[in-house]
Design an enzyme around this catalytic site. Sequence first.
Site, PDB file in Angstrom:
ATOM      1  N   ARG A 198       0.863  -1.175   0.000  1.00 44.16           N
ATOM      2  CA  ARG A 198       0.000   0.000   0.000  1.00 44.16           C
ATOM      3  C   ARG A 198       0.904   1.231   0.000  1.00 44.16           C
ATOM      4  NH1 ARG A 198      -3.748  -2.739  -1.325  1.00 44.16           N
ATOM      5  NH2 ARG A 198      -5.765  -3.001  -0.288  1.00 44.16           N
ATOM      6  N   GLU A 229      -3.811   7.381  -4.521  1.00 44.37           N
ATOM      7  CA  GLU A 229      -4.147   6.867  -5.866  1.00 44.37           C
ATOM      8  C   GLU A 229      -5.518   7.382  -6.327  1.00 44.37           C
ATOM      9  OE1 GLU A 229      -3.908   2.622  -5.699  1.00 44.37           O
ATOM     10  OE2 GLU A 229      -1.823   2.633  -5.051  1.00 44.37           O
ATOM     11  N   HIS A 265      -0.830   0.432 -10.216  1.00 44.39           N
ATOM     12  CA  HIS A 265      -1.526  -0.506  -9.336  1.00 44.39           C
ATOM     13  C   HIS A 265      -2.143  -1.655 -10.143  1.00 44.39           C
ATOM     14  CE1 HIS A 265      -3.651  -0.861  -5.181  1.00 44.39           C
ATOM     15  NE2 HIS A 265      -3.344  -2.056  -5.665  1.00 44.39           N
TER      16      HIS A 265
END
Length: 312
Positions: A231, A260, A278
């Site tokens: 993360r 994000e 991602h």
Amino acid sequence: MKPEIIITAKGHAGTMATLQSEFNTHLLSDAADRNAFLKQHAPAVRGLATFGPMAVDGKLMDALPKLQIISNFGVGVDAINLDDARKRKIIVTNTPDVLNDCVADTALALVLNTLRKLPQSEQYLRAGNWASRGPYPLATSVGGKTLGILGLGRIGEALAKRAAACGMKIRYHNRNKKDVPYPYDPDPVALAKNSDVLMVVTPGGAETHKLISEKVLQALGPEGYLVNIARGSVVDEPVLLRYLQEKKIAGAGLDVYADEPRVPPEFFTLDNAVLFPHVASATVETRKAMGDLQIENLRRHFAGKPVVSRVV
């Protein structure tokens, strides 16, 4: 009667379609007035299907007094307040194991791309520089390097096997030692100091917030590389950016970011960073398997059966 559930946000299309066919669904992210939406559906909703980073806390749970289960799409449940769910005896599920291989593949790809600078060399060719300037500069070998895995869980172990096949040495740090044949370091700083590549595979959440601090990056040093597939919150992002700009570490491979999809544009100008959007689990096969498990947990719960992958 189909069970009533709320879907927190638009997610994987195939999973959404199945949820909408098997349950009476209501999409929270489309609500013009969140409070009015929750009040309208509170009398009937017994399940949440969660996608993405929307916070699921005690306030939301209390707005849905008949809520019995929160079924998350993904392994990480850091957006869900597990203590709040426990207090209210609400089941929380996730989708482990089905994405281990794809995430481990991406992690290894980031290691290879970061040390070998493969994306940069492709850009060099596409710009016509091979013919005009000569061969691309030499990069760094992966074989023989030490990979320090911060968080040796299911994904970490899958990655360790892949990295060992590439000739890398493995060491790790977890909160507790595991019965594995790899050397153990007592904390992230020691792991960084003993590693050429520090791989972050920890869960997100308050316990790991900015775990990769300036002290860890200092220990990693000017010849060390950071790779993060966990993360963005686990890394002190402004400090990492500065360390890359000042060449205080050799490079970084990142698949996740603090806010994000908003990535600081300063990263885009760096020649010592490889940036993925991602995509660690982003394959057709894996996303389908994640959705299937999310749906199966809901099916089983509403059929009065034990769920497959319970977190709380």
